[in-house]
Design a protein around this motif. Sequence first.
Motif, mmCIF file in Angstrom:
data_model
loop_
_atom_site.group_PDB
_atom_site.id
_atom_site.type_symbol
_atom_site.label_atom_id
_atom_site.label_comp_id
_atom_site.label_asym_id
_atom_site.label_seq_id
_atom_site.Cartn_x
_atom_site.Cartn_y
_atom_site.Cartn_z
ATOM 1 N N GLY A 125 56.820 62.315 24.813
ATOM 2 C CA GLY A 125 57.714 61.248 24.390
ATOM 3 C C GLY A 125 57.018 60.202 23.540
ATOM 4 N N PHE A 126 57.810 59.355 22.897
ATOM 5 C CA PHE A 126 57.278 58.251 22.103
ATOM 6 C C PHE A 126 56.642 57.213 23.038
ATOM 7 C CE2 PHE A 126 57.584 54.202 19.892
ATOM 8 C CZ PHE A 126 57.157 54.527 18.619
ATOM 9 N N PRO A 127 55.533 56.576 22.671
ATOM 10 C CA PRO A 127 54.834 56.661 21.392
ATOM 11 C C PRO A 127 53.726 57.706 21.327
ATOM 12 C CG PRO A 127 53.876 54.912 22.682
ATOM 13 C CD PRO A 127 54.960 55.512 23.538
ATOM 14 N N HIS A 128 53.542 58.471 22.411
ATOM 15 C CA HIS A 128 52.476 59.476 22.388
ATOM 16 C C HIS A 128 52.747 60.527 21.317
ATOM 17 C CE1 HIS A 128 50.848 57.898 26.176
ATOM 18 N NE2 HIS A 128 52.116 57.737 26.516
ATOM 19 N N THR A 129 54.017 60.876 21.151
ATOM 20 C CA THR A 129 54.428 61.826 20.121
ATOM 21 C C THR A 129 55.366 61.108 19.155
ATOM 22 O OG1 THR A 129 54.278 63.655 21.690
ATOM 23 C CG2 THR A 129 55.545 64.039 19.690
ATOM 24 N N GLY A 130 55.199 61.346 17.869
ATOM 25 C CA GLY A 130 56.077 60.737 16.884
ATOM 26 C C GLY A 130 55.771 59.290 16.582
ATOM 27 N N PHE A 131 54.561 58.829 16.895
ATOM 28 C CA PHE A 131 54.211 57.423 16.693
ATOM 29 C C PHE A 131 54.246 57.032 15.223
ATOM 30 C CE2 PHE A 131 50.791 54.293 15.851
ATOM 31 C CZ PHE A 131 51.325 53.213 16.536
ATOM 32 N N ASP A 132 53.718 57.885 14.384
ATOM 33 C CA ASP A 132 53.590 57.568 12.959
ATOM 34 C C ASP A 132 54.669 58.313 12.182
ATOM 35 O OD1 ASP A 132 52.829 57.148 10.330
ATOM 36 O OD2 ASP A 132 50.690 57.369 10.738
ATOM 37 N N PRO A 133 55.666 57.607 11.664
ATOM 38 C CA PRO A 133 56.765 58.300 10.968
ATOM 39 C C PRO A 133 56.324 59.051 9.727
ATOM 40 C CG PRO A 133 56.907 55.913 10.656
ATOM 41 C CD PRO A 133 55.860 56.148 11.697
ATOM 42 N N GLU A 134 55.160 58.703 9.216
ATOM 43 C CA GLU A 134 54.659 59.380 8.012
ATOM 44 C C GLU A 134 54.143 60.785 8.310
ATOM 45 O OE1 GLU A 134 51.465 58.538 4.379
ATOM 46 O OE2 GLU A 134 51.924 56.980 5.856
#
Length: 422
Positions: A125-134
């Motif tokens: 889950g966020f922020p561990h996964t998908g933290f950086d939208p780039e």
Amino acid sequence: MKILFIHQNFPGQFKHLAPALAAQGHQAVALTLRVEKPVTWNGVRVVPYKIARSSGQAVHPWLVDLDTKVTRAESCFHAACQLRESGFTPDVILAHPGWGESLFLKDVWPEARIGLYCELYHQTGFPHTGFDPEFQPDIAETEPLRLRMKNINNHLSFAMGDAGISPTRFQADTFPDSFRDRITVCFDGINTDHLVAKPDVSFALENGPVLSRDDEIITFVNRNLEPYRGYHIFMRALPRLLKERPKTRVLIVGGDETSYGARAPKGRTWKQIFIDEVRGQIPTPNWERVHFLGRIPYERFVSLLQVSRVHVYLTYPFVLSWSLFETMSVEGAIVASDTAPVKELITHGETGRLVDFFDREALVDEVCLLLDDAEARNRLGRNARAHVVSLYDLANICLPRQLKWVSDLAAMPPREMGSPCI
């Protein structure tokens, strides 16, 4: 007591604990891929082994990681069997399970107590996964499934682990409650007697000037220059930073490989990708004040931290770098990302300054404010060192706790290997 260390790059995180246990009179042995021939290091008998390479069977992409770990585990298993046949039976096994080597050791020595170095459990889950939208995974919907498969190694390790040790609360808290209760939080330890401020320090640039504390130096350190450690954010801050600080030199340490996260596109490096992105925005005289040092020897690294006027540290919600602790120990003035692992160590305005990871304008603002405020730098640096000395000092805090952890582990009744809970 007989103690076996398992680490593919021994000593790794056991570089202080292993010699200390040997010095106490324990028989310490390490199995590792790092050496070619048997050697004794600081009282520890280091035994090499090789990975039996498979012929490259086809597996699902989500199983490549597990396939690699099982291959390593099988090779370590055979090396352990040879140790057993030579008469060595450990009371305690201390293992970093991250590469899989320790998976089958309970089958070799069922009575041994196993302590695991718990570096990270992969959260979906966020922020561990998908933290950086780039930098999002190609198929975001399946990323949690891939990470669940990647955690199989952790669960197989939990099934045989008697206890764990983790360097920070952030890292320990990534693990499921079913194993978190067995984890002791204790950092690896900082030699604060060696890592001190040094007003008369000098740092010679290759084919350049010799720098001192009189120079305006900004430092940025990664093991490898990559997005997980905010390299792209820092580079994008350089055009404005160099323009506003005409006397500043920026010293950047880090290799060209990938330690964490996705690799750069084939044939390229993250380092060069972001140099190319910003170079056109930076006039040549300003660019000449940016120095990429690559990877440098440790003592030169210490001098770099000591000569720095402001140190920038950025990271995703991930494992903290030793360099942050080391910078604090030398009384560094730090501007760091306002991310969970960093906030465990730095309190904004007390032991450093924190900015939003993605806000490069705020990053430049804070760096400039500190460069102009010697009193604030000195206060933050003193507080930072006091914090590290009180909680993370090697000799007085961390090593005694690690030794107690091993002693408590040895006193436990042997644990039967359980079923993995996935």
